[in-house]
Design a protein around this motif. Structure first.
Motif, PDB file in Angstrom:
ATOM      1  N   PRO A 111     -99.147  -8.856 -40.001  1.00 15.36           N
ATOM      2  CA  PRO A 111     -99.651  -9.569 -41.188  1.00 15.36           C
ATOM      3  C   PRO A 111     -99.442  -8.703 -42.424  1.00 15.36           C
ATOM      4  O   PRO A 111     -99.577  -7.479 -42.371  1.00 15.36           O
ATOM      5  CB  PRO A 111    -101.143  -9.758 -40.909  1.00 15.36           C
ATOM      6  CG  PRO A 111    -101.363  -9.350 -39.492  1.00 15.36           C
ATOM      7  CD  PRO A 111    -100.214  -8.504 -39.073  1.00 15.36           C
ATOM      8  N   LEU A 112     -99.103  -9.341 -43.528  1.00 18.31           N
ATOM      9  CA  LEU A 112     -98.868  -8.630 -44.785  1.00 18.31           C
ATOM     10  C   LEU A 112     -99.770  -9.190 -45.875  1.00 18.31           C
ATOM     11  O   LEU A 112    -100.032 -10.391 -45.912  1.00 18.31           O
ATOM     12  CB  LEU A 112     -97.418  -8.797 -45.235  1.00 18.31           C
ATOM     13  CG  LEU A 112     -96.318  -8.278 -44.321  1.00 18.31           C
ATOM     14  CD1 LEU A 112     -94.960  -8.722 -44.844  1.00 18.31           C
ATOM     15  CD2 LEU A 112     -96.386  -6.768 -44.227  1.00 18.31           C
ATOM     16  N   GLN A 113    -100.187  -8.332 -46.759  1.00 13.83           N
ATOM     17  CA  GLN A 113    -100.848  -8.750 -47.986  1.00 13.83           C
ATOM     18  C   GLN A 113     -99.778  -8.769 -49.071  1.00 13.83           C
ATOM     19  O   GLN A 113     -98.812  -8.019 -49.006  1.00 13.83           O
ATOM     20  CB  GLN A 113    -101.971  -7.771 -48.361  1.00 13.83           C
ATOM     21  CG  GLN A 113    -103.078  -7.686 -47.340  1.00 13.83           C
ATOM     22  CD  GLN A 113    -103.785  -9.007 -47.152  1.00 13.83           C
ATOM     23  OE1 GLN A 113    -104.115  -9.700 -48.116  1.00 13.83           O
ATOM     24  NE2 GLN A 113    -104.004  -9.387 -45.900  1.00 13.83           N
ATOM     25  N   LYS A 114     -99.951  -9.597 -50.067  1.00 13.35           N
ATOM     26  CA  LYS A 114     -98.938  -9.700 -51.116  1.00 13.35           C
ATOM     27  C   LYS A 114     -98.683  -8.341 -51.779  1.00 13.35           C
ATOM     28  O   LYS A 114     -97.559  -8.030 -52.155  1.00 13.35           O
ATOM     29  CB  LYS A 114     -99.337 -10.748 -52.154  1.00 13.35           C
ATOM     30  CG  LYS A 114     -98.177 -11.140 -53.046  1.00 13.35           C
ATOM     31  CD  LYS A 114     -98.334 -12.470 -53.680  1.00 13.35           C
ATOM     32  CE  LYS A 114     -97.057 -12.850 -54.387  1.00 13.35           C
ATOM     33  NZ  LYS A 114     -97.075 -14.164 -54.929  1.00 13.35           N
ATOM     34  N   GLU A 115     -99.719  -7.523 -51.884  1.00 15.18           N
ATOM     35  CA  GLU A 115     -99.582  -6.208 -52.509  1.00 15.18           C
ATOM     36  C   GLU A 115     -98.669  -5.285 -51.697  1.00 15.18           C
ATOM     37  O   GLU A 115     -98.113  -4.329 -52.218  1.00 15.18           O
ATOM     38  CB  GLU A 115    -100.947  -5.530 -52.671  1.00 15.18           C
ATOM     39  CG  GLU A 115    -101.955  -6.306 -53.496  1.00 15.18           C
ATOM     40  CD  GLU A 115    -102.603  -7.459 -52.729  1.00 15.18           C
ATOM     41  OE1 GLU A 115    -102.955  -7.304 -51.545  1.00 15.18           O
ATOM     42  OE2 GLU A 115    -102.742  -8.543 -53.326  1.00 15.18           O
ATOM     43  N   GLN A 116     -98.519  -5.542 -50.388  1.00 17.24           N
ATOM     44  CA  GLN A 116     -97.684  -4.709 -49.526  1.00 17.24           C
ATOM     45  C   GLN A 116     -96.205  -5.062 -49.633  1.00 17.24           C
ATOM     46  O   GLN A 116     -95.360  -4.283 -49.214  1.00 17.24           O
ATOM     47  CB  GLN A 116     -98.108  -4.867 -48.062  1.00 17.24           C
ATOM     48  CG  GLN A 116     -99.494  -4.355 -47.770  1.00 17.24           C
ATOM     49  CD  GLN A 116     -99.894  -4.689 -46.353  1.00 17.24           C
ATOM     50  OE1 GLN A 116    -100.024  -5.844 -45.985  1.00 17.24           O
ATOM     51  NE2 GLN A 116    -100.078  -3.652 -45.552  1.00 17.24           N
ATOM     52  N   MET A 117     -95.911  -6.223 -50.168  1.00 16.55           N
ATOM     53  CA  MET A 117     -94.526  -6.675 -50.257  1.00 16.55           C
ATOM     54  C   MET A 117     -93.887  -6.127 -51.519  1.00 16.55           C
ATOM     55  O   MET A 117     -94.570  -5.790 -52.474  1.00 16.55           O
ATOM     56  CB  MET A 117     -94.475  -8.198 -50.258  1.00 16.55           C
ATOM     57  CG  MET A 117     -95.001  -8.802 -48.974  1.00 16.55           C
ATOM     58  SD  MET A 117     -94.890 -10.587 -48.934  1.00 16.55           S
ATOM     59  CE  MET A 117     -96.185 -11.075 -50.048  1.00 16.55           C
ATOM     60  N   GLU A 118     -92.562  -6.060 -51.482  1.00 14.66           N
ATOM     61  CA  GLU A 118     -91.855  -5.577 -52.659  1.00 14.66           C
ATOM     62  C   GLU A 118     -90.613  -6.416 -52.886  1.00 14.66           C
ATOM     63  O   GLU A 118     -90.186  -7.177 -52.022  1.00 14.66           O
ATOM     64  CB  GLU A 118     -91.492  -4.101 -52.500  1.00 14.66           C
ATOM     65  CG  GLU A 118     -90.767  -3.794 -51.227  1.00 14.66           C
ATOM     66  CD  GLU A 118     -90.640  -2.297 -50.984  1.00 14.66           C
ATOM     67  OE1 GLU A 118     -89.515  -1.881 -50.674  1.00 14.66           O
ATOM     68  OE2 GLU A 118     -91.632  -1.566 -51.093  1.00 14.66           O
ATOM     69  N   GLY A 119     -90.046  -6.283 -54.065  1.00  9.69           N
ATOM     70  CA  GLY A 119     -88.782  -6.931 -54.392  1.00  9.69           C
ATOM     71  C   GLY A 119     -88.829  -8.450 -54.294  1.00  9.69           C
ATOM     72  O   GLY A 119     -89.802  -9.085 -54.695  1.00  9.69           O
ATOM     73  N   LEU A 120     -87.755  -9.013 -53.735  1.00  5.86           N
ATOM     74  CA  LEU A 120     -87.621 -10.466 -53.666  1.00  5.86           C
ATOM     75  C   LEU A 120     -88.635 -11.104 -52.729  1.00  5.86           C
ATOM     76  O   LEU A 120     -89.017 -12.249 -52.923  1.00  5.86           O
ATOM     77  CB  LEU A 120     -86.202 -10.847 -53.256  1.00  5.86           C
ATOM     78  CG  LEU A 120     -85.166 -10.638 -54.343  1.00  5.86           C
ATOM     79  CD1 LEU A 120     -83.761 -10.829 -53.798  1.00  5.86           C
ATOM     80  CD2 LEU A 120     -85.408 -11.572 -55.509  1.00  5.86           C
ATOM     81  N   MET A 121     -89.089 -10.360 -51.708  1.00  7.69           N
ATOM     82  CA  MET A 121     -90.132 -10.907 -50.827  1.00  7.69           C
ATOM     83  C   MET A 121     -91.377 -11.224 -51.650  1.00  7.69           C
ATOM     84  O   MET A 121     -91.936 -12.304 -51.534  1.00  7.69           O
ATOM     85  CB  MET A 121     -90.490  -9.912 -49.727  1.00  7.69           C
ATOM     86  CG  MET A 121     -89.849 -10.197 -48.405  1.00  7.69           C
ATOM     87  SD  MET A 121     -90.608  -9.249 -47.089  1.00  7.69           S
ATOM     88  CE  MET A 121     -89.631  -7.783 -47.147  1.00  7.69           C
TER      89      MET A 121
END
Length: 177
Positions: A111-121
């Motif tokens: 599971p990912l939180q939006k804060e953990q994502m980067e770039g185009l994701m």
């Protein structure tokens, strides 16, 4: 004088159109992300139960996600039947399953939180979704060439996302013209 005004107007039009074009036309990296992304829904009783957007990260960025290490998908999902529920459960806790078309199940779901994502994701993620990295074992070339991700739920049915076709090589197309 009139020719100067017309020339200036045409020049401004072209310059203005060029700036709009650069905003609307995706860049190479964005285009690769779009080409590696598929969307599906499960609909029952005329109601969308779930919307799933999956990006095959191996196809998007083979250097960061080499296929020899496994098939990796970024999954962005929205469950409409949970809207307004005080303690909503996650996508996988609600009986949804993802498999490859050969029946393989994920070896890892993160599971990912939006804060953990980067770039185009991060840029492409829906503001209301749940986000996951879903990883499968490495697949043979034949499976990779016809790769499909299946979404299943015992009450809502199933649907597939076809990742098997490869993006067009635009340089090769230019040479044929």
């Amino acid at each position: 004088m009139l020719k100067g005004i017309i020339f200036s107007a045409i020049l401004l039009c072209f310059l203005g159109c060029e700036s709009v074009k650069s905003v609307v036309v995706p860049q190479k990296q964005e285009e690769a992300y779009i080409q590696a992304t598929r969307k599906t829904e499960l609909i029952t009783q005329d109601r969308v139960q779930v919307v799933l957007i999956a990006t095959h990260l191996n196809a998007f960025n083979g250097e960061k996600y080499p296929q020899e290490k496994g098939e990796v998908f970024f999954v962005d999902v929205y469950q409409s039947f949970q809207h307004g529920v005080e303690n909503p459960r996650g996508f996988f806790e609600n009986g949804f399953h993802l498999t490859l078309d050969n029946g393989e199940t994920p070896i890892k779901i993160t599971p990912l939180q939006k804060e953990q994502m980067e770039g185009l994701m991060r840029k492409s993620a829906t503001p209301w979704g749940e986000y996951y990295l879903v990883e499968f074992m490495p697949q043979d070339k034949r499976t990779q060439n016809s790769l499909q991700l299946f979404l299943r739920h015992k009450e809502f049915g199933e649907n597939s996302l076809n990742f098997g076709f490869k993006p067009l090589n635009k340089e090769a197309l230019k040479d044929k013209r």
